[in-house]
Design a protein around this motif. Sequence first.
Motif, PDB file in Angstrom:
ATOM      1  N   VAL A 299       3.925 -29.248 -16.521  1.00 56.42           N
ATOM      2  CA  VAL A 299       3.312 -28.008 -16.047  1.00 56.42           C
ATOM      3  C   VAL A 299       1.891 -27.987 -16.592  1.00 56.42           C
ATOM      4  N   SER A 300       0.901 -27.932 -15.724  1.00 56.75           N
ATOM      5  CA  SER A 300      -0.483 -28.068 -16.186  1.00 56.75           C
ATOM      6  C   SER A 300      -1.423 -27.193 -15.376  1.00 56.75           C
ATOM      7  N   MET A 301      -2.616 -27.014 -15.929  1.00 56.85           N
ATOM      8  CA  MET A 301      -3.633 -26.192 -15.285  1.00 56.85           C
ATOM      9  C   MET A 301      -4.999 -26.588 -15.830  1.00 56.85           C
ATOM     10  N   GLY A 302      -6.012 -26.449 -15.010  1.00 58.22           N
ATOM     11  CA  GLY A 302      -7.365 -26.749 -15.449  1.00 58.22           C
ATOM     12  C   GLY A 302      -7.958 -25.587 -16.237  1.00 58.22           C
ATOM     13  N   TYR A 303      -8.895 -25.919 -17.093  1.00 57.99           N
ATOM     14  CA  TYR A 303      -9.681 -24.889 -17.764  1.00 57.99           C
ATOM     15  C   TYR A 303     -11.146 -25.305 -17.692  1.00 57.99           C
ATOM     16  N   GLY A 304     -12.032 -24.356 -17.879  1.00 61.75           N
ATOM     17  CA  GLY A 304     -13.433 -24.712 -17.756  1.00 61.75           C
ATOM     18  C   GLY A 304     -14.372 -23.585 -18.066  1.00 61.75           C
ATOM     19  N   SER A 305     -15.625 -23.872 -17.851  1.00 60.96           N
ATOM     20  CA  SER A 305     -16.698 -22.911 -18.073  1.00 60.96           C
ATOM     21  C   SER A 305     -17.152 -22.379 -16.728  1.00 60.96           C
ATOM     22  N   GLY A 306     -17.095 -21.070 -16.547  1.00 58.68           N
ATOM     23  CA  GLY A 306     -17.407 -20.506 -15.241  1.00 58.68           C
ATOM     24  C   GLY A 306     -16.287 -20.817 -14.266  1.00 58.68           C
ATOM     25  N   SER A 307     -16.660 -21.172 -13.045  1.00 63.94           N
ATOM     26  CA  SER A 307     -15.657 -21.480 -12.022  1.00 63.94           C
ATOM     27  C   SER A 307     -15.330 -22.964 -11.964  1.00 63.94           C
ATOM     28  N   GLU A 308     -15.948 -23.771 -12.838  1.00 66.86           N
ATOM     29  CA  GLU A 308     -15.754 -25.222 -12.785  1.00 66.86           C
ATOM     30  C   GLU A 308     -14.712 -25.672 -13.794  1.00 66.86           C
ATOM     31  N   ARG A 309     -13.760 -26.477 -13.327  1.00 63.10           N
ATOM     32  CA  ARG A 309     -12.758 -27.045 -14.226  1.00 63.10           C
ATOM     33  C   ARG A 309     -13.344 -28.268 -14.911  1.00 63.10           C
ATOM     34  N   VAL A 310     -13.361 -28.265 -16.240  1.00 58.61           N
ATOM     35  CA  VAL A 310     -13.919 -29.392 -16.981  1.00 58.61           C
ATOM     36  C   VAL A 310     -12.835 -30.256 -17.616  1.00 58.61           C
ATOM     37  N   ALA A 311     -11.613 -29.751 -17.676  1.00 57.01           N
ATOM     38  CA  ALA A 311     -10.503 -30.509 -18.254  1.00 57.01           C
ATOM     39  C   ALA A 311      -9.201 -29.778 -17.918  1.00 57.01           C
ATOM     40  N   SER A 312      -8.083 -30.305 -18.426  1.00 58.20           N
ATOM     41  CA  SER A 312      -6.780 -29.718 -18.133  1.00 58.20           C
ATOM     42  C   SER A 312      -5.944 -29.635 -19.401  1.00 58.20           C
ATOM     43  N   LEU A 313      -4.949 -28.781 -19.352  1.00 57.21           N
ATOM     44  CA  LEU A 313      -3.980 -28.676 -20.433  1.00 57.21           C
ATOM     45  C   LEU A 313      -2.611 -28.399 -19.824  1.00 57.21           C
ATOM     46  N   GLY A 314      -1.567 -28.630 -20.589  1.00 57.88           N
ATOM     47  CA  GLY A 314      -0.239 -28.391 -20.044  1.00 57.88           C
ATOM     48  C   GLY A 314       0.854 -28.677 -21.048  1.00 57.88           C
ATOM     49  N   VAL A 315       2.085 -28.607 -20.547  1.00 51.17           N
ATOM     50  CA  VAL A 315       3.249 -28.920 -21.375  1.00 51.17           C
ATOM     51  C   VAL A 315       4.160 -29.859 -20.609  1.00 51.17           C
ATOM     52  N   LEU A 316       4.829 -30.730 -21.358  1.00 54.50           N
ATOM     53  CA  LEU A 316       5.750 -31.697 -20.771  1.00 54.50           C
ATOM     54  C   LEU A 316       7.084 -31.579 -21.474  1.00 54.50           C
ATOM     55  N   GLY A 317       8.150 -31.564 -20.697  1.00 52.26           N
ATOM     56  CA  GLY A 317       9.483 -31.455 -21.264  1.00 52.26           C
ATOM     57  C   GLY A 317      10.520 -31.885 -20.257  1.00 52.26           C
ATOM     58  N   PRO A 318      11.791 -31.693 -20.560  1.00 53.15           N
ATOM     59  CA  PRO A 318      12.850 -32.085 -19.629  1.00 53.15           C
ATOM     60  C   PRO A 318      12.773 -31.277 -18.342  1.00 53.15           C
ATOM     61  N   THR A 319      13.338 -31.820 -17.267  1.00 52.79           N
ATOM     62  CA  THR A 319      13.341 -31.070 -16.005  1.00 52.79           C
ATOM     63  C   THR A 319      14.114 -29.763 -16.163  1.00 52.79           C
ATOM     64  N   ARG A 320      15.045 -29.717 -17.116  1.00 49.82           N
ATOM     65  CA  ARG A 320      15.758 -28.463 -17.415  1.00 49.82           C
ATOM     66  C   ARG A 320      14.846 -27.608 -18.291  1.00 49.82           C
ATOM     67  N   MET A 321      13.810 -27.111 -17.668  1.00 54.55           N
ATOM     68  CA  MET A 321      12.768 -26.375 -18.369  1.00 54.55           C
ATOM     69  C   MET A 321      12.745 -24.921 -17.896  1.00 54.55           C
ATOM     70  N   ASP A 322      12.348 -24.033 -18.772  1.00 55.10           N
ATOM     71  CA  ASP A 322      12.146 -22.639 -18.376  1.00 55.10           C
ATOM     72  C   ASP A 322      10.791 -22.565 -17.668  1.00 55.10           C
ATOM     73  N   TYR A 323      10.800 -22.833 -16.367  1.00 52.54           N
ATOM     74  CA  TYR A 323       9.550 -22.942 -15.617  1.00 52.54           C
ATOM     75  C   TYR A 323       8.736 -21.645 -15.609  1.00 52.54           C
ATOM     76  N   PRO A 324       9.344 -20.495 -15.376  1.00 52.23           N
ATOM     77  CA  PRO A 324       8.519 -19.271 -15.380  1.00 52.23           C
ATOM     78  C   PRO A 324       7.765 -19.062 -16.683  1.00 52.23           C
ATOM     79  N   THR A 325       8.445 -19.277 -17.830  1.00 51.87           N
ATOM     80  CA  THR A 325       7.783 -19.096 -19.117  1.00 51.87           C
ATOM     81  C   THR A 325       6.717 -20.162 -19.344  1.00 51.87           C
TER      82      THR A 325
END
Length: 347
Positions: A299-325
């Motif tokens: 599960v990942s998403m970009g972050y950045g300065s202004g409206s431009e994405r400069v990099a990404s962050l996220g979490v990785l785990g088993p497919t049995r994941m609490d996706y909403p959280t």
Amino acid sequence: MSEDRRLMVLRAIVQDYVQTSEPVGSKALVERHHLGVSAATVRNDMALLEEEGLIHAPHTSAGRVPTDAGYRVFVDRLSAVKPLSQGERRAIAQFLEGAVDLDDVVDRTVRLLASLTRQVAVVQYPSLTRSTVRHIELVPIGTSHLMIVLIVNTGRVEQRVVDTGHDLTVAEGEALVSRMRTAINEVAAGVPFTAAATRLRRIVGEADQADRRAFESVVSALADALVEEREERVVLAGQANLARSGADFPRSIGPILEALEEHVVLLRLLGQLGDDPDLVSVRIGSENPVTGLQSTSLVSMGYGSGSERVASLGVLGPTRMDYPTAMASVRAVARYVSEILDDDRST
């Protein structure tokens, strides 16, 4: 109506399986969820879901578990990413606001994500291809030495000290520093790294002969700093969380740990996001192109300065994941990191 009900059954199976890690049967669904139908009707719905490849029986029993396709339908049918509570948002803001520089922001972010989601957190440093020079400051120290401060739009700051070969304490030296500061920022400020290095080299040849040594020293140091900034990096935290999900990896977590050690692999996965800064991306199981990660979800998403994405962050785990959280946490943290970068840029 039956399709809506089947989706309700699928959602209930996903929720129960994520919570209990046990295959879910029709009787348990009727007891735990207000589906408004009999156990026989639920069994029929489960049979149809199994035909569609959305659930399966891991062994001979009445229970079923979601497939990768089932998780995908569940995630795609989430009406919206649930918001975090006010207390959770306040805690995130307070934790991240104490950061003193970009390294501290990244370190705090990766630890925060691992704590919030109990998964492996991955944070990418801002990419060279999306980074620009914000400002270059020249600060005389001592008689002939000059501190060069490179400030990047992502909040990163690099420092170098060079010997200019000139006495900077006299009027002529002060004027030289002023000329260099003006010339360097005119060609580099607001310019992407790759173009800034080329432009800076060009001004050395355009400098007066008497100033050329000083310009060469400064530009050479800046070139070294820009090259170091080109390294693409990721930071991880929470790998121990995989051990708590050992049952989700029937063979071994070894291939997952090996894949996580290959930072190039993680950079490629994080780099495959779109440019929409508001999009939370979810890659489930077999959707991951890396063999060692096909029993996991990212599960990942970009972050950045202004409206431009400069990099990404996220979490990785088993497919049995609490996706909403996981999705809510990733989105909230990405937005707070973006706000920090915006604040750094405006100061």
